[in-house]
Design a protein around this motif. Structure first.
Motif, short mmCIF file in Angstrom:
data_model
loop_
_atom_site.label_atom_id
_atom_site.label_comp_id
_atom_site.label_asym_id
_atom_site.label_seq_id
_atom_site.Cartn_x
_atom_site.Cartn_y
_atom_site.Cartn_z
N PRO A 123 0.81 -1.22 0.00
CA PRO A 123 0.00 0.00 0.00
C PRO A 123 0.84 1.27 0.00
O PRO A 123 1.78 1.40 0.78
CB PRO A 123 -0.78 -0.09 1.32
CG PRO A 123 -0.01 -1.03 2.16
CD PRO A 123 0.73 -1.95 1.26
N GLU A 124 0.52 2.17 -0.91
CA GLU A 124 1.15 3.50 -0.86
C GLU A 124 0.42 4.28 0.22
O GLU A 124 -0.76 3.99 0.49
CB GLU A 124 0.90 4.25 -2.16
CG GLU A 124 1.51 3.70 -3.38
CD GLU A 124 0.89 4.39 -4.59
OE1 GLU A 124 0.62 5.61 -4.50
OE2 GLU A 124 0.63 3.70 -5.57
N PRO A 125 1.07 5.31 0.80
CA PRO A 125 0.38 6.09 1.84
C PRO A 125 -0.98 6.60 1.37
O PRO A 125 -1.93 6.61 2.12
CB PRO A 125 1.34 7.23 2.12
CG PRO A 125 2.66 6.72 1.71
CD PRO A 125 2.44 5.74 0.60
N LYS A 126 -1.06 6.98 0.07
CA LYS A 126 -2.32 7.56 -0.42
C LYS A 126 -3.46 6.55 -0.37
O LYS A 126 -4.62 6.91 -0.33
CB LYS A 126 -2.14 8.05 -1.85
CG LYS A 126 -1.56 9.43 -1.91
CD LYS A 126 -1.56 9.95 -3.32
CE LYS A 126 -0.63 11.14 -3.40
NZ LYS A 126 0.17 11.17 -4.59
N PRO A 153 10.95 5.76 0.72
CA PRO A 153 9.59 5.91 1.26
C PRO A 153 9.49 6.67 2.57
O PRO A 153 8.43 7.20 2.89
CB PRO A 153 9.14 4.46 1.47
CG PRO A 153 10.38 3.63 1.47
CD PRO A 153 11.37 4.36 0.62
N MET A 154 10.59 6.75 3.33
CA MET A 154 10.47 7.46 4.62
C MET A 154 10.05 8.92 4.42
O MET A 154 9.46 9.53 5.29
CB MET A 154 11.77 7.41 5.41
CG MET A 154 12.84 8.30 4.88
SD MET A 154 14.22 8.40 5.99
CE MET A 154 14.70 10.09 5.73
N TRP A 155 10.36 9.45 3.22
CA TRP A 155 10.00 10.86 2.98
C TRP A 155 8.49 11.05 2.90
O TRP A 155 7.98 12.13 3.18
CB TRP A 155 10.70 11.39 1.73
CG TRP A 155 12.16 11.53 1.99
CD1 TRP A 155 13.15 10.72 1.54
CD2 TRP A 155 12.78 12.48 2.85
NE1 TRP A 155 14.37 11.12 2.05
CE2 TRP A 155 14.17 12.20 2.86
CE3 TRP A 155 12.32 13.55 3.62
CZ2 TRP A 155 15.08 12.94 3.59
CZ3 TRP A 155 13.23 14.29 4.36
CH2 TRP A 155 14.58 13.99 4.34
N HIS A 206 9.08 5.96 9.91
CA HIS A 206 9.15 4.50 9.75
C HIS A 206 7.82 3.91 9.31
O HIS A 206 7.75 2.74 8.93
CB HIS A 206 9.58 3.84 11.07
CG HIS A 206 11.00 4.18 11.42
ND1 HIS A 206 12.08 3.46 10.94
CD2 HIS A 206 11.53 5.17 12.17
CE1 HIS A 206 13.20 4.00 11.39
NE2 HIS A 206 12.90 5.04 12.14
N LEU A 207 6.75 4.69 9.41
CA LEU A 207 5.41 4.19 9.07
C LEU A 207 4.74 5.15 8.09
O LEU A 207 3.76 5.83 8.45
CB LEU A 207 4.57 4.09 10.36
CG LEU A 207 5.21 3.31 11.52
CD1 LEU A 207 4.44 3.53 12.80
CD2 LEU A 207 5.28 1.83 11.19
N PRO A 208 5.26 5.24 6.86
CA PRO A 208 4.73 6.26 5.93
C PRO A 208 3.22 6.13 5.72
O PRO A 208 2.55 7.15 5.51
CB PRO A 208 5.47 5.98 4.62
CG PRO A 208 6.60 5.09 4.95
CD PRO A 208 6.32 4.43 6.26
N TRP A 209 2.69 4.91 5.80
CA TRP A 209 1.25 4.73 5.57
C TRP A 209 0.42 5.46 6.62
O TRP A 209 -0.73 5.81 6.40
CB TRP A 209 0.88 3.24 5.54
CG TRP A 209 1.39 2.46 6.71
CD1 TRP A 209 2.53 1.71 6.75
CD2 TRP A 209 0.80 2.35 8.01
NE1 TRP A 209 2.70 1.16 7.98
CE2 TRP A 209 1.64 1.53 8.78
CE3 TRP A 209 -0.35 2.86 8.61
CZ2 TRP A 209 1.38 1.22 10.11
CZ3 TRP A 209 -0.60 2.54 9.94
CH2 TRP A 209 0.25 1.74 10.66
N THR A 225 12.69 -1.83 -1.99
CA THR A 225 13.59 -1.80 -0.83
C THR A 225 13.97 -0.35 -0.52
O THR A 225 14.32 0.41 -1.43
CB THR A 225 14.89 -2.57 -1.14
OG1 THR A 225 14.55 -3.85 -1.65
CG2 THR A 225 15.77 -2.71 0.09
N ALA A 226 13.90 0.02 0.75
CA ALA A 226 14.42 1.32 1.16
C ALA A 226 15.90 1.13 1.47
O ALA A 226 16.27 0.20 2.19
CB ALA A 226 13.68 1.81 2.40
#
Ligand code: HEM
Length: 551
Positions: free
Chosen positions: A26-29, A154-156, A271-274, A436-437
């Motif tokens: 899942p992407e954050p959006k 992804p952390m951004w 650590h939890l972009p979602w 992978t981050a």
């Protein structure tokens, strides 16, 4: 259908959910849709239990607990299994299970020490999360961070303000990042930074006066706090045409406290972009964020109303000179100006603080630096403010480099990730799969004996000097492994300004003041107590000062 068979079907639906999520992470959006899904599926599953359990509430509770337990177990087993794409990388297994652990551990503020320890134990590439690795190897820097490297990781997404516009630091799309970055690059050319010297000189003298007057009664002052005031005021001058006045008035808006709370919270949420994806669907904005936005908006409005007095950074990012064909929009300017205040103040002030900690702990280095400054700028000939002369002083630059080496202000998370759709990237002879981050940790890199030796954990400015015939120790100093300002297209845009500030203030204070640690100060523990919340946060540094005798 028996109860047992019904429960097996609930478990099967959990495993199917995991298979779906594994392939379509899942992407954050879309995180709120995933959350909805893992609430709705067990509700539907509960119908299977109707024949065996009368109460609807008990049915829902049973189906949900079985579903969520099976889903969690399936995820954890897969992540620690040999079939996971990152299984070939070593690391502590408990970290493979969930990024929730990363978020919890971040709160401790010792990430830089923890990640270095992991590299000492497991080698240059360590798996530190379900889909995350940390890399400490000079041959990997260019494929990760360089011009031909990877986009931001992804952390951004996790550091993005909820319901806010992305600032330059958070832009993961390389094309959009480049568009914004071009404007910023213009604000930090050598010529542009030359125009900022006047402000740095004015603020350096103001800081000197404040330190002297605060010490008039012979007590200690906290250098950490005063350097923060200094760098915040400069960022205010650069981005909002002045008006912060921390040195003059202290922290009257409570902005420093707000920043401290915000950096800690962000260091966990990254650590939890979602989480941001879910959070921003809720009709709330954190009070701190609203307060900071209001403050920044007022500063921008004031600055626009006043117009440019000198060419400051705002002059360029607002396109006051009309050079940019597609100028930044006002929300983009506001967002970028806000992040630059944070990016440019904490980093520079913490470096200057640790620099003075190391100098005061090493009196011979302090003495040698003062001799160099006094010889270049004889004390009765005025203040040491010639920027080009300062940039050519070998020992001054060596002590700054050594402070940046030992305590890089961004010590752990220079994060990138293979471009979406690329399948992955080869890095240091290892294939890194897409998804992978990839983190580069300057703190561990800068203390790696392959690149800095001997005594990589000790403050030895001499390692940066050109060896002469009577140099006793042969140092290994690998410039390619020295990345306090990162490297590549997303490196620090404000490096030249930061170096100007650090050189001027260090030279001025070393020339004008005698300094020592405050009474009862325990120097041994101080370094250990530097915390990491994406940027480092040094503890208070009590010092006692007096004007130099020759003044
Ligand atoms: C000792 C001082 C400083 C250090 C060590 C430092 C370090 C860094 C690092 C490591 C990054 C890149 C992070 C990454 O690669 O993901 C960065 C980015 C950035 N820094 Fe600095 N910084 C300092 C001072 C400043 C100053 C004075 C400014 C002034 C505005 C500034 C503005 C920025 C901005 C806007 C970015 C984002 C660049 C981009 O994404 O293109 N920094 N900084």
């Amino acid at each position: 259908m028996s109860l047992q068979e019904a429960l097996v079907l609930v478990v099967a639906s959990a495993i199917l959910t995991h298979l779906y999520l594994r392939n379509f992470e899942p992407e954050p959006k879309k995180a709120h849709l995933v959350l909805l899904g893992i609430i709705v599926v067990p509700c539907l599953d509960s119908v299977l239990l109707k024949k065996h359990v009368d109460s609807i509430l008990i049915r829902l509770a049973l189906a949900s607990s079985v579903y969520w337990s099976a889903l969690s177990l399936s995820i954890v087993l897969y992540r620690i299994s040999p079939w996971h794409p990152l299984a070939k990388f070593p690391g502590p297994r408990f970290l493979y299970t969930s990024k929730l652990l990363g978020a919890v551990l971040a709160k401790r503020g010792d990430g830089h020490l923890r990640i270095k320890k992991l590299h000492d134990e497991f080698g240059p590439i360590v798996r530190i999360g379900p889909n995350e690795i940390s890399v400490v190897d000079v041959s990997a820097l260019s494929p990760i961070l360089g011009a031909d490297g990877m986009p931001k990781g992804p952390m951004w997404d996790g550091r993005r303000p909820p319901n806010g516009i992305c600032n330059i630091e958070m832009l993961r799309d390389p094309v959009e990042h480049l568009r914004r970055r071009k404007v910023w690059n213009r604000a930090f050319t050598t010529n542009a930074v030359k125009d900022y010297e006047e402000v740095v000189v004015k603020r350096s003298l103001q800081l000197l006066d404040a330190l002297v007057s605060q010490s008039a009664n012979g007590g200690s002052i906290d250098l950490t706090k005063w350097y923060s005031y200094f760098t915040f005021d400069i960022m205010g001058d650069m981005l909002f045409g002045g008006g912060f006045e921390f040195i003059r008035d202290g922290d009257r808006h409570g902005i420093m406290d707000l920043m401290t709370h915000t950096v800690v919270a962000l260091s966990m949420i990254q650590h939890l972009p979602w989480f941001v994806g879910i959070y921003e669907k809720l009709p709330i904005t954190p009070a701190g964020l609203s307060k900071f936005r209001e403050f920044a908006m007022k500063c921008v409005k004031d600055r626009r109303a006043r117009g440019a007095v000198t060419k400051d950074v705002f002059h360029y990012i607002m396109n006051e000179d009309g050079v940019d064909k597609v100028p930044l929009t006002l929300p983009e300017v506001l967002s970028d100006a806000g992040i630059a205040v944070v990016a440019g103040s904490d980093t520079t002030s913490s470096t200057m603080t640790v620099l003075f900690y190391y100098l005061l702990s090493n009196p011979s280095a302090y003495k040698r630096l003062r001799e160099e400054i006094n010889s270049a700028f004889p004390i009765h000939d005025g203040h040491p403010f010639d920027a080009s002369k300062l940039s050519s002083l070998p020992y001054l630059n060596a002590v700054i480099n050594e402070a940046l080496r030992l305590q890089p202000p961004v010590p752990v998370y220079l994060q990138r990730a293979p471009q979406a759709g690329s399948g992955g990237r080869w890095v240091a002879s290892q294939f890194i799969p897409e998804g992978t981050a990839v983190d580069v940790a300057p703190y561990a890199l800068h203390r790696d004996p392959r690149y800095f030796s001997p005594h990589p954990d000790e403050f030895i400015p001499e390692r940066w000097l050109k060896p002469t015939e009577d140099t006793e120790t042969k140092f290994t100093t690998n410039m390619l492994a020295f990345i306090p300002f990162s490297m590549g297209p997303s490196n620090c845009v404000g490096k030249n300004l930061a170096m100007l500030e650090m050189r001027m203030v260090t030279a001025l204070l070393v020339q004008q003041l005698d300094m020592k640690f405050g009474d009862g100060f325990n120097g041994e523990k101080w370094e250990e107590n530097i915390e990491e919340y994406f940027v480092i946060k040094p503890p208070p540094l009590p010092i006692q000062i007096s004007r130099t005798v020759s003044n």
